[in-house]
Write a protein that holds these residues in place. Structure first.
Motif, PDB file in Angstrom:
ATOM      1  N   SER A 124      77.293 113.467 118.123  1.00  9.65           N
ATOM      2  CA  SER A 124      77.711 112.204 119.099  1.00  9.65           C
ATOM      3  C   SER A 124      77.621 111.959 120.611  1.00  9.65           C
ATOM      4  O   SER A 124      77.868 110.554 120.759  1.00  9.65           O
ATOM      5  N   HIS A 145      73.034 109.409 114.672  1.00  7.84           N
ATOM      6  CA  HIS A 145      74.161 109.283 114.839  1.00  7.84           C
ATOM      7  C   HIS A 145      75.260 109.045 113.716  1.00  7.84           C
ATOM      8  O   HIS A 145      75.052 107.697 113.793  1.00  7.84           O
ATOM      9  N   PRO A 146      75.708 109.568 112.328  1.00 12.10           N
ATOM     10  CA  PRO A 146      76.684 108.476 111.902  1.00 12.10           C
ATOM     11  C   PRO A 146      78.007 108.631 112.122  1.00 12.10           C
ATOM     12  O   PRO A 146      78.227 109.095 113.206  1.00 12.10           O
ATOM     13  N   PHE A 147      78.701 107.690 110.953  1.00 10.30           N
ATOM     14  CA  PHE A 147      79.731 107.595 111.326  1.00 10.30           C
ATOM     15  C   PHE A 147      81.002 107.466 110.186  1.00 10.30           C
ATOM     16  O   PHE A 147      80.546 107.529 108.757  1.00 10.30           O
ATOM     17  N   ASN A 148      82.091 108.875 110.211  1.00 13.97           N
ATOM     18  CA  ASN A 148      83.378 109.001 109.579  1.00 13.97           C
ATOM     19  C   ASN A 148      83.631 107.517 109.011  1.00 13.97           C
ATOM     20  O   ASN A 148      84.475 107.448 109.223  1.00 13.97           O
ATOM     21  N   ASP A 196      80.003 105.730 120.239  1.00 15.65           N
ATOM     22  CA  ASP A 196      81.003 106.400 121.111  1.00 15.65           C
ATOM     23  C   ASP A 196      81.460 105.710 122.666  1.00 15.65           C
ATOM     24  O   ASP A 196      82.562 106.887 123.772  1.00 15.65           O
ATOM     25  N   LEU A 199      83.901 104.044 121.915  1.00 17.71           N
ATOM     26  CA  LEU A 199      85.388 104.550 121.396  1.00 17.71           C
ATOM     27  C   LEU A 199      85.944 105.608 122.608  1.00 17.71           C
ATOM     28  O   LEU A 199      87.427 105.334 121.612  1.00 17.71           O
TER      29      LEU A 199
HETATM   30  C1  LIG Z   1      84.305 111.885 117.456  1.00 17.50           C
HETATM   31  N1  LIG Z   1      83.621 111.486 117.608  1.00 17.50           N
HETATM   32  C2  LIG Z   1      83.047 110.985 118.689  1.00 17.50           C
HETATM   33  C3  LIG Z   1      82.788 111.977 117.216  1.00 17.50           C
HETATM   34  C4  LIG Z   1      83.172 110.142 116.830  1.00 17.50           C
HETATM   35  C5  LIG Z   1      82.107 109.774 116.276  1.00 17.50           C
HETATM   36  O1  LIG Z   1      81.367 110.114 116.731  1.00 17.50           O
HETATM   37  C6  LIG Z   1      82.171 108.374 115.630  1.00 17.50           C
HETATM   38  C7  LIG Z   1      83.130 108.287 114.388  1.00 17.50           C
HETATM   39  O2  LIG Z   1      83.148 107.946 113.081  1.00 17.50           O
HETATM   40  O3  LIG Z   1      84.072 107.446 115.827  1.00 17.50           O
END
Ligand SMILES: C[N+](C)(C)CC(=O)CC(=O)[O-]
Ligand SMILES: NC(=O)C1=CN([C@@H]2O[C@H](COP(=O)(O)OP(=O)(O)OC[C@H]3O[C@@H](n4cnc5c(N)ncnc54)[C@H](O)[C@@H]3O)[C@@H](O)[C@H]2O)C=CC1
Length: 502
Positions: A124, A145-148, A196, A199
């Motif tokens: 990430s 890099h994916p997202f959950n 990220d 975020l």
């Molecule tokens: C918390 N995280 C940095 C691992 C989150 C991500 O990389 C992406 C996401 O799904 O929010």
């Protein structure tokens, strides 16, 4: 079989290393897109965990795409890392976010995998240049890099390192797109990539607000989900703020709210995650979750995500446009070959797949959708007889004045449906048609008998068809004159005689 650097059609089997939250999510994303998956994780519970995530993912994707989904790939839990990656056509690493661990295991992956195979990393925020520096073939390493949850959220950030080739990025991007994802190319290699960075800024501030006793975890989540979170699902911060600038747009927004940025309200440095703060956040989070278990909460999240993306699909906007394009790709792969017309059979006019937006609370195609498809069929018929949009633009048209719809079966999400049309009769101004809709198994699921009247659109009055159209109608009516007349023609709605009250 080898995979060339420009061709992903040879990709059949994908090796996954790490099967936690993200690795299991990838297993579901790839398997539901039809790829066979081999996954390795030393966790003795890996089989159960992947199975549970796959079950939730299958449920969500079926709600979203139904019968459009391809035949599901297999998911095999490998006994060793080498078994998971030997001979596969693509590899995705989802190891814990520790640079040294990733580098060590990447070397093990490389020793067991084909030298040309692309290795994607789910990191990430770690820099691809650093991760690939330990590899013999660093050119085939790229961050994806994916997202959950990976099996539902479309975004995947693709970022190459200094040694990554364009071909590697292209293969990864093409594969992710093929699985229904939206690729964001991170052009400048940067810690935390793009998403990220954003975020994390929000997350830092949220932790300070709990730390300083300003708000609880639930209050902060409310501040997001009732406001900005809703609009973020389809417009990003820049577009949202442009609209918030009113008619003067972004310039006005910047001049009005720019000065406050210097106050500054936010801290933008990490707060210390002391034991006390960790305990407080964990306790508030437990309280907020209300005793609901993980998988149940995941299903709730997935249902909401599917609803949002399905609505956006109707708007052909943001992630809805991605979903629409994916559904169209899947439909094209399954597409029914267009049928030639035969003089001794009704006209094959429409073939389509049942769309998410047409499904009701029973999981079946809803009433109005039948009328829509029969209406669409009539439009195809009108184009076929020379009364398409040019004809309408010239001031002539057909209006439907009566419809009798019958529902005889069900159509489910993604099912292939086909509509044929029989011309029952025509005169100078009228066209009497009978549409028949069949489902995937060929049985009739609905019919519609319609009377159309030809009009002078400007005068809004019935008028004779123009000669060329009248000739087409007459030819079809003659060709269909010997076809058996459907039993339902002219039927009206009534209770069976015995049930009619005296
Ligand atoms: C918390 N995280 C940095 C691992 C989150 C991500 O990389 C992406 C996401 O799904 O929010
Ligand atoms: N959790 C999230 O929200 C997101 C995480 N990521 C990234 O995905 C990666 C994985 O994160 P998560 O799945 O959240 O972590 P996780 O902790 O849920 O899973 C990591 C898995 O790796 C396994 N593992 C450890 N050593 C291994 C080895 N030598 N070989 C194979 N498997 C091994 C662990 O047993 C565990 O199951 C990280 O790089 C993270 O930054 C990316 C997007 C979102």
């Amino acid at each position: 079989m080898g995979v060339t650097m420009t061709d992903i059609s040879a990709i059949r089997t994908i090796g996954l290393v790490g099967g936690g939250v993200i690795g299991a999510g990838w297993a579901a994303r790839f398997a539901l897109a039809g790829y066979d998956v081999k996954i390795f994780d030393p966790d003795p519970e890996i089989g159960r965990k992947v199975e549970e995530v796959l079950a939730n993912a299958r449920r969500a994707q079926q709600r979203m795409l139904g019968a459009l989904l391809p035949v599901e790939g297999t998911v095999t839990v490998a006994a060793s890392l080498a078994e998971a990656v030997a001979g596969v056509d693509f590899i995705q690493e989802s190891l814990p976010e520790v640079e040294e661990l990733k580098q060590r295991v990447l070397k093990e992956i490389e020793a067991a995998a084909r030298p040309d195979v692309v290795i994607g990393s789910s990191t990430s925020g770690l820099l691809p240049s650093r991760l690939q520096s330990v590899l013999v073939h660093p050119e085939r390493f790229v961050v994806g890099h994916p997202f959950n949850p990976v099996y539902l959220l479309p975004l995947v950030e693709v970022c190459g390192g200094e040694q990554t080739t364009q071909a590697t990025k292209d293969i990864a991007a093409a594969l992710y797109t093929e699985c229904g994802m939206q690729v964001l190319h991170v052009r400048v290699e940067i810690d935390g990539f793009i998403a990220d960075r954003l975020l994390e800024a929000l997350w830092r501030e949220a932790l300070w607000l709990v730390n300083d006793g300003v708000a609880t975890t639930a209050e902060i989540d409310d501040a997001i989900r009732y406001g900005a979170g809703l609009r973020w699902s389809f417009m990003g911060t820049f577009l949202v703020y442009r609209l918030a600038g009113g008619e003067a747009g972004m310039r006005h927004f910047l001049s009005q709210f720019g000065p406050a940025l210097k106050l500054p309200w936010t801290k933008l440095v990490a707060c210390e995650l002391t034991d006390e703060l960790t305990d407080r956040i964990a306790a508030q989070s437990d309280d907020q979750a209300g005793g609901i278990d993980l998988r149940t909460y995941e299903r709730k999240r997935d249902d909401c995500l599917v609803d949002v993306m399905t609505s956006l699909k109707g708007n052909d906007f943001a992630s809805g446009a991605t979903l629409k394009a994916h559904a169209e790709r899947l439909a094209a792969k399954k597409s029914v070959a267009s049928e030639p017309e035969r003089a001794d059979a009704p006209l094959p006019l429409l073939s389509t797949f049942v769309d998410t937006a047409w499904i009701d609370y029973n999981g079946h195609m809803t009433e109005w959708a039948y009328l829509k498809l029969f209406g669409d069929t009539t439009d195809v018929l009108l184009a076929r007889i020379g009364a398409g949009l040019d004809y309408v633009a010239a001031g002539h048209s057909f209006y439907t004045v009566e419809t009798h719809l019958r529902h005889l079966g069900q159509a489910r999400l993604g099912e292939a449906v086909r509509v044929t049309t029989q011309i029952l009769g025509a005169d100078a101004k009228r066209l009497h048609v009978f549409h028949s809709m069949t489902g995937a198994d060929g049985s009739v699921i609905a019919t519609a008998e319609q009377m159309l009247v030809h009009v002078d659109a400007a005068a809004e009055r019935s008028a004779p068809m123009l000669p060329a159209v009248a000739a087409e109608v007459e030819a079809l009516a003659r060709a269909h004159a010997d076809l058996p007349r459907p039993d339902a023609v002219g039927r009206s709605i009534a209770l069976p005689a015995a049930k009619v009250p005296a």
